[in-house]
Design a protein around this motif. Structure first.
Motif, mmCIF file in Angstrom:
data_model
loop_
_atom_site.group_PDB
_atom_site.id
_atom_site.type_symbol
_atom_site.label_atom_id
_atom_site.label_comp_id
_atom_site.label_asym_id
_atom_site.label_seq_id
_atom_site.Cartn_x
_atom_site.Cartn_y
_atom_site.Cartn_z
ATOM 1 N N LEU A 26 0.829 -1.196 0.000
ATOM 2 C CA LEU A 26 0.000 0.000 0.000
ATOM 3 C C LEU A 26 0.868 1.253 0.000
ATOM 4 C CD1 LEU A 26 -2.817 -0.967 2.521
ATOM 5 C CD2 LEU A 26 -3.046 -0.644 0.052
ATOM 6 N N ALA A 27 1.945 1.232 0.763
ATOM 7 C CA ALA A 27 2.808 2.409 0.853
ATOM 8 C C ALA A 27 3.439 2.718 -0.499
ATOM 9 C CB ALA A 27 3.906 2.159 1.887
ATOM 10 N N SER A 34 -3.515 9.424 2.501
ATOM 11 C CA SER A 34 -4.329 8.405 3.145
ATOM 12 C C SER A 34 -4.787 7.396 2.103
ATOM 13 C CB SER A 34 -5.530 9.062 3.828
ATOM 14 O OG SER A 34 -6.325 9.739 2.870
ATOM 15 N N ASP A 35 -5.287 6.266 2.574
ATOM 16 C CA ASP A 35 -5.654 5.226 1.624
ATOM 17 C C ASP A 35 -6.737 4.337 2.224
ATOM 18 O OD1 ASP A 35 -5.666 3.755 -0.681
ATOM 19 O OD2 ASP A 35 -3.520 3.374 -0.693
ATOM 20 N N TRP A 36 -7.361 3.525 1.347
ATOM 21 C CA TRP A 36 -8.356 2.548 1.755
ATOM 22 C C TRP A 36 -7.778 1.152 1.627
ATOM 23 C CZ3 TRP A 36 -13.327 3.051 3.661
ATOM 24 C CH2 TRP A 36 -13.850 4.348 3.695
ATOM 25 N N GLY A 37 -8.146 0.269 2.538
ATOM 26 C CA GLY A 37 -7.798 -1.132 2.460
ATOM 27 C C GLY A 37 -9.061 -1.967 2.615
ATOM 28 N N GLU A 67 -7.516 4.695 6.211
ATOM 29 C CA GLU A 67 -6.438 4.943 7.155
ATOM 30 C C GLU A 67 -5.734 6.236 6.795
ATOM 31 O OE1 GLU A 67 -2.483 2.618 7.473
ATOM 32 O OE2 GLU A 67 -3.866 1.615 8.850
ATOM 33 N N SER A 68 -5.438 7.057 7.792
ATOM 34 C CA SER A 68 -4.741 8.308 7.549
ATOM 35 C C SER A 68 -3.310 8.039 7.101
ATOM 36 C CB SER A 68 -4.739 9.174 8.812
ATOM 37 O OG SER A 68 -4.022 8.537 9.859
ATOM 38 N N GLY A 71 -1.082 6.594 9.610
ATOM 39 C CA GLY A 71 -1.523 5.318 10.144
ATOM 40 C C GLY A 71 -2.191 5.373 11.498
ATOM 41 N N ARG A 72 -2.404 6.570 12.019
ATOM 42 C CA ARG A 72 -2.951 6.665 13.377
ATOM 43 C C ARG A 72 -4.478 6.640 13.420
ATOM 44 N NH1 ARG A 72 0.889 10.680 17.016
ATOM 45 N NH2 ARG A 72 2.831 9.519 16.699
ATOM 46 N N PHE A 73 -5.114 7.259 12.454
ATOM 47 C CA PHE A 73 -6.575 7.301 12.431
ATOM 48 C C PHE A 73 -7.105 6.308 11.406
ATOM 49 C CE2 PHE A 73 -5.255 11.455 13.950
ATOM 50 C CZ PHE A 73 -6.087 11.654 15.029
#
Length: 236
Positions: A26-27, A34-37, A67-68, A71-73
């Motif tokens: 993903l990175a 931010s991204d969706w999984g 996910e922000s 990676g926190r939110f």
């Protein structure tokens, strides 16, 4: 050490393995944004807090998680098939925050759960607050989870679940873990439950989990009896 990145949908080791292996891919594609999984899976029994939610039958589940960039939110919807109160499907909306302080990882989340097509008079909705704290040292990781609901679905009113887990990464793809928890609740039995098993990541996105579950509440129904559960999950 692989680490749980989602609030209580998969058994912790299975969610952990998928998140850890999928994160590099993903990175590479998302950069700093931010991204969706997404994840889809199935198992031979839907076990939550060591008790069955699917009548000891098989089930399927899925989730979409935003996910922000740091990676926190995170937040997103999910679903799982169940057998309770006439319902065969439970949906959820989850939002959470994952800070790290002094080497400890925290995961704080709020979930709203709703069961579809329930029998008349059945309480279809519930809220759950979950707090995790974990610490990894080499291949070992310890985690403590506290979960509280002021009014759960069904006959259960408020409940508290406290669980301790130890995990060991035998290799980048193989992890073993064991957990024991205690559930105190109004409108349903109090009990102690535990599980132990292994998770193996077949690929960067596909993982298998084999886990033994049991409780000290067999006299309250089949959902509390022991079971060996196999699950498969695919993250993309």
């Amino acid at each position: 050490m692989i680490r749980n990145t989602r609030a209580a949908r998969l058994p912790v080791p299975l969610a952990v393995a998928l998140a850890a292996l999928a994160a590099p891919a993903l990175a590479q594609t998302s950069g700093p944004s931010s991204d969706w999984g997404f994840e889809l899976g199935a198992g031979t029994d839907n076990r939550s807090k060591a008790a069955s939610k699917s009548g000891n039958d098989g089930y399927v589940f899925g989730a979409a998680t935003w996910e922000s960039a740091d990676g926190r939110f995170y937040a997103g919807p999910g679903f799982e098939t169940i057998q309770a109160g006439g319902s065969r499907l439970e949906t959820e909306l989850v939002a959470g925050y994952r800070p790290e302080v002094w080497g400890y990882a925290f995961d704080l989340s709020l979930a709203y759960k709703h069961r579809l097509d329930v029998d008349p008079g059945y309480d279809a909705d519930g809220w759950e607050l979950t707090g995790d704290i974990s610490r990894a040292v080499g291949p070992a990781e310890a985690r403590l989870q506290v979960q509280y609901s002021p009014d759960a679905a069904g006959s259960t009113q408020s409940f508290t679940w406290v669980e301790a887990q130890l995990a060991w990464a035998f290799s980048p793809r193989l992890e073993g873990s064991a957990a024991v928890g205690r559930r105190e609740q109004d409108g349903a039995p109090d009990y102690t439950g535990w599980n132990a098993g292994v998770t193996y990541a077949l690929t960067d996105a596909l993982a298998l989990d084999l886990r033994y579950h049991d409780t000290d509440a067999h006299t309250f129904g089949e959902q509390y009896e022991k079971a060996l559960v196999a699950e498969v999950a695919y993250a993309f």
